[in-house]
Design a protein around this motif. Structure first.
Motif, PDB file in Angstrom:
ATOM      1  N   MET A   1       9.223 -31.986 -19.796  1.00  0.00           N
ATOM      2  CA  MET A   1       9.681 -32.359 -18.458  1.00  0.00           C
ATOM      3  C   MET A   1      11.145 -32.795 -18.409  1.00  0.00           C
ATOM      4  SD  MET A   1       7.033 -31.748 -16.644  1.00  0.00           S
ATOM      5  CE  MET A   1       7.380 -32.559 -15.082  1.00  0.00           C
ATOM      6  N   VAL A   2      11.857 -32.692 -19.519  1.00  0.00           N
ATOM      7  CA  VAL A   2      13.270 -33.100 -19.526  1.00  0.00           C
ATOM      8  C   VAL A   2      14.046 -32.279 -18.497  1.00  0.00           C
ATOM      9  CG1 VAL A   2      15.399 -33.176 -20.870  1.00  0.00           C
ATOM     10  CG2 VAL A   2      13.233 -33.852 -21.931  1.00  0.00           C
ATOM     11  N   GLY A   3      14.716 -32.980 -17.582  1.00  0.00           N
ATOM     12  CA  GLY A   3      15.493 -32.317 -16.544  1.00  0.00           C
ATOM     13  C   GLY A   3      14.721 -31.990 -15.286  1.00  0.00           C
ATOM     14  N   TYR A   4      13.420 -32.260 -15.281  1.00  0.00           N
ATOM     15  CA  TYR A   4      12.578 -31.897 -14.138  1.00  0.00           C
ATOM     16  C   TYR A   4      12.061 -33.100 -13.351  1.00  0.00           C
ATOM     17  CZ  TYR A   4      12.545 -27.219 -16.161  1.00  0.00           C
ATOM     18  OH  TYR A   4      12.928 -25.989 -16.660  1.00  0.00           O
TER      19      TYR A   4
ATOM     20  N   SER B   1      15.256 -37.970 -15.155  1.00  0.00           N
ATOM     21  CA  SER B   1      15.934 -37.137 -16.166  1.00  0.00           C
ATOM     22  C   SER B   1      16.837 -36.097 -15.515  1.00  0.00           C
ATOM     23  CB  SER B   1      14.900 -36.435 -17.059  1.00  0.00           C
ATOM     24  OG  SER B   1      14.165 -35.473 -16.323  1.00  0.00           O
ATOM     25  N   GLU B   2      17.094 -36.262 -14.233  1.00  0.00           N
ATOM     26  CA  GLU B   2      17.897 -35.277 -13.502  1.00  0.00           C
ATOM     27  C   GLU B   2      19.263 -35.087 -14.177  1.00  0.00           C
ATOM     28  OE1 GLU B   2      19.379 -34.364  -8.918  1.00  0.00           O
ATOM     29  OE2 GLU B   2      18.329 -36.230  -9.395  1.00  0.00           O
ATOM     30  N   GLY B   3      19.611 -33.844 -14.400  1.00  0.00           N
ATOM     31  CA  GLY B   3      20.879 -33.538 -15.042  1.00  0.00           C
ATOM     32  C   GLY B   3      20.803 -33.458 -16.548  1.00  0.00           C
ATOM     33  N   ASP B   4      19.729 -33.973 -17.131  1.00  0.00           N
ATOM     34  CA  ASP B   4      19.575 -33.908 -18.585  1.00  0.00           C
ATOM     35  C   ASP B   4      19.191 -32.492 -19.010  1.00  0.00           C
ATOM     36  OD1 ASP B   4      20.173 -36.569 -18.871  1.00  0.00           O
ATOM     37  OD2 ASP B   4      18.085 -37.220 -18.973  1.00  0.00           O
ATOM     38  N   LYS B   5      19.623 -32.108 -20.177  1.00  0.00           N
ATOM     39  CA  LYS B   5      19.249 -30.822 -20.752  1.00  0.00           C
ATOM     40  C   LYS B   5      18.795 -31.055 -22.185  1.00  0.00           C
ATOM     41  CE  LYS B   5      22.420 -28.050 -17.937  1.00  0.00           C
ATOM     42  NZ  LYS B   5      21.344 -27.417 -17.155  1.00  0.00           N
ATOM     43  N   ILE B   6      17.673 -30.464 -22.540  1.00  0.00           N
ATOM     44  CA  ILE B   6      17.109 -30.698 -23.871  1.00  0.00           C
ATOM     45  C   ILE B   6      18.097 -30.297 -24.963  1.00  0.00           C
ATOM     46  CG2 ILE B   6      15.918 -28.475 -23.851  1.00  0.00           C
ATOM     47  CD1 ILE B   6      14.773 -31.689 -25.616  1.00  0.00           C
TER      48      ILE B   6
ATOM     49  N   ALA C   1      21.386 -30.451 -24.872  1.00  0.00           N
ATOM     50  CA  ALA C   1      22.682 -31.127 -24.811  1.00  0.00           C
ATOM     51  C   ALA C   1      22.955 -31.942 -26.076  1.00  0.00           C
ATOM     52  CB  ALA C   1      22.728 -32.038 -23.589  1.00  0.00           C
ATOM     53  N   ASN C   2      24.214 -31.959 -26.489  1.00  0.00           N
ATOM     54  CA  ASN C   2      24.650 -32.746 -27.647  1.00  0.00           C
ATOM     55  C   ASN C   2      23.786 -32.482 -28.885  1.00  0.00           C
ATOM     56  OD1 ASN C   2      26.668 -34.097 -26.078  1.00  0.00           O
ATOM     57  ND2 ASN C   2      25.058 -35.399 -25.239  1.00  0.00           N
ATOM     58  N   ASP C   3      23.583 -31.198 -29.149  1.00  0.00           N
ATOM     59  CA  ASP C   3      22.761 -30.795 -30.298  1.00  0.00           C
ATOM     60  C   ASP C   3      21.376 -31.444 -30.238  1.00  0.00           C
ATOM     61  OD1 ASP C   3      22.052 -29.472 -32.622  1.00  0.00           O
ATOM     62  OD2 ASP C   3      22.891 -31.014 -33.919  1.00  0.00           O
ATOM     63  N   PHE C   4      20.739 -31.310 -29.076  1.00  0.00           N
ATOM     64  CA  PHE C   4      19.369 -31.789 -28.870  1.00  0.00           C
ATOM     65  C   PHE C   4      19.241 -33.295 -29.135  1.00  0.00           C
ATOM     66  CE2 PHE C   4      19.017 -27.260 -29.757  1.00  0.00           C
ATOM     67  CZ  PHE C   4      18.165 -26.842 -28.747  1.00  0.00           C
ATOM     68  N   GLU C   5      20.158 -34.050 -28.554  1.00  0.00           N
ATOM     69  CA  GLU C   5      20.160 -35.497 -28.785  1.00  0.00           C
ATOM     70  C   GLU C   5      18.861 -36.161 -28.345  1.00  0.00           C
ATOM     71  OE1 GLU C   5      22.960 -39.413 -27.836  1.00  0.00           O
ATOM     72  OE2 GLU C   5      23.299 -37.533 -26.759  1.00  0.00           O
ATOM     73  N   ILE C   6      18.323 -35.753 -27.189  1.00  0.00           N
ATOM     74  CA  ILE C   6      17.072 -36.351 -26.706  1.00  0.00           C
ATOM     75  C   ILE C   6      15.941 -36.088 -27.700  1.00  0.00           C
ATOM     76  CG2 ILE C   6      15.277 -36.183 -24.936  1.00  0.00           C
ATOM     77  CD1 ILE C   6      17.484 -35.770 -22.871  1.00  0.00           C
ATOM     78  N   LEU C   7      15.855 -34.868 -28.167  1.00  0.00           N
ATOM     79  CA  LEU C   7      14.828 -34.530 -29.151  1.00  0.00           C
ATOM     80  C   LEU C   7      15.001 -35.349 -30.418  1.00  0.00           C
ATOM     81  CD1 LEU C   7      12.508 -32.688 -30.193  1.00  0.00           C
ATOM     82  CD2 LEU C   7      14.295 -31.152 -31.035  1.00  0.00           C
ATOM     83  N   ARG C   8      16.231 -35.454 -30.908  1.00  0.00           N
ATOM     84  CA  ARG C   8      16.472 -36.206 -32.136  1.00  0.00           C
ATOM     85  C   ARG C   8      16.098 -37.675 -31.968  1.00  0.00           C
ATOM     86  NH1 ARG C   8      21.761 -36.356 -33.098  1.00  0.00           N
ATOM     87  NH2 ARG C   8      22.517 -34.972 -31.466  1.00  0.00           N
ATOM     88  N   ASP C   9      16.393 -38.245 -30.791  1.00  0.00           N
ATOM     89  CA  ASP C   9      16.026 -39.634 -30.532  1.00  0.00           C
ATOM     90  C   ASP C   9      14.506 -39.817 -30.510  1.00  0.00           C
ATOM     91  OD1 ASP C   9      18.650 -40.384 -30.397  1.00  0.00           O
ATOM     92  OD2 ASP C   9      18.743 -40.494 -28.210  1.00  0.00           O
ATOM     93  N   ILE C  10      13.816 -38.857 -29.905  1.00  0.00           N
ATOM     94  CA  ILE C  10      12.349 -38.947 -29.844  1.00  0.00           C
ATOM     95  C   ILE C  10      11.750 -38.828 -31.239  1.00  0.00           C
ATOM     96  CG2 ILE C  10      10.266 -37.758 -29.035  1.00  0.00           C
ATOM     97  CD1 ILE C  10      11.837 -37.057 -26.472  1.00  0.00           C
TER      98      ILE C  10
ATOM     99  N   GLU D   1      10.001 -28.357 -26.175  1.00  0.00           N
ATOM    100  CA  GLU D   1       9.722 -27.400 -25.099  1.00  0.00           C
ATOM    101  C   GLU D   1      10.714 -27.626 -23.977  1.00  0.00           C
ATOM    102  OE1 GLU D   1       6.052 -25.890 -22.214  1.00  0.00           O
ATOM    103  OE2 GLU D   1       5.749 -27.581 -23.557  1.00  0.00           O
ATOM    104  N   GLY D   2      11.135 -26.541 -23.346  1.00  0.00           N
ATOM    105  CA  GLY D   2      12.021 -26.630 -22.209  1.00  0.00           C
ATOM    106  C   GLY D   2      13.392 -26.038 -22.477  1.00  0.00           C
ATOM    107  N   ASN D   3      13.685 -24.903 -21.866  1.00  0.00           N
ATOM    108  CA  ASN D   3      14.995 -24.247 -21.959  1.00  0.00           C
ATOM    109  C   ASN D   3      15.390 -23.896 -23.394  1.00  0.00           C
ATOM    110  OD1 ASN D   3      17.228 -23.140 -20.545  1.00  0.00           O
ATOM    111  ND2 ASN D   3      18.502 -24.866 -21.167  1.00  0.00           N
TER     112      ASN D   3
END
Length: 239
Positions: free
Chosen positions: A153-156, A160-165, A167-176, A187-189
């Motif tokens: 649901m990142v960006g949806y 999370s509006e404006g976020d992209k999975i 972005a910044n070498d998948f920073e959100i994924l790395r943090d999770i 998952e997502g884009n």
């Protein structure tokens, strides 16, 4: 079943979905789409509705992440939002059931904590995946006890509006990945083989890829828009 899940590690899951307004909306077609995905090397399928899942199960022996998308008035949650959808999915028993695990309230004002508790009480052995949009939601879902944490649901969502999975070498994924103990499914884009490889390198357990494989109208649109842009440039240059 657990052997099937272990085989998903480091592998591709293909999302085979078509909503009623889309050209390929058909359980028959989604079953064949799953067969094509398997032939191409997919190790799992994500699918919507018990009808599609039943057909897919008749065509391929791959683990399925099952969902039911349904809109309810007054709620932004549409991925497996109520027990009605859970019961439908349990009729076909996908290996994993995914649900919205964002901060949005479900129909009737039900929060994810309450819904998760209801589901686990009724179906204690069912593997569950949390579709999240922020790092905070992922951490919360992890603490609740979801078996898989997804970035679906990142960006949806408003939060999370404006976020992209990516972005910044998948920073959100790395943090999770760094902050949860359960397996993370990216998952997502994730729309190139290079991105799919990268999320696995960063610690994702598996990667789900959908539209870029299974929605030909969107794939066609990308090519057509590029050529339209070229035609516009040539026209402008000739004026």
């Amino acid at each position: 079943m657990y052997d099937e899940i272990e085989r998903l590690k480091g592998r591709l899951i293909v999302s085979c979905q078509a909503l009623p307004h889309e050209p390929l909306h058909s359980s028959f077609i989604m079953g064949r789409m799953a067969r094509a995905a398997k032939e191409g090397g997919a190790f799992g399928i994500r699918a919507n509705t018990m009808e599609d899942i039943k057909e897919i199960q008749s065509q391929v022996e791959l683990p399925v992440i099952g969902i039911v998308k349904r809109d309810y008035e007054g709620s932004d949650v549409y991925i497996t939002p109520t027990m009605r959808e859970m019961e439908e999915l349990m009729e076909v028993k996908p290996q994993i059931i995914a649900m919205d695990a964002t901060i949005a309230r479900r129909p009737g004002g039900v929060a994810i904590d309450e819904f998760f508790s209801q589901v686990k009480e009724r179906y204690p052995d069912q593997l569950l995946m949390a579709d999240c949009s922020t790092v905070e939601e992922a951490i919360h879902a992890d603490r609740l006890g979801f078996d898989f944490i997804g970035t679906t649901m990142v960006g949806y969502t408003p939060q999370s509006e404006g976020d992209k999975i990516e972005a910044n070498d998948f920073e959100i994924l790395r943090d999770i990945v760094a902050q949860v103990k359960h397996r993370v499914i990216a998952e997502g884009n994730i729309n190139t083989p290079e991105k799919a490889r990268r999320v696995i390198e960063l610690g994702a357990y598996s990667v789900v890829v959908g539209s870029i494989i299974t929605r030909p109208q969107l794939i066609t649109k990308a090519f057509a828009e590029e050529l339209d842009a070229l035609a516009g440039e040539e026209k402008a240059g000739g004026e």
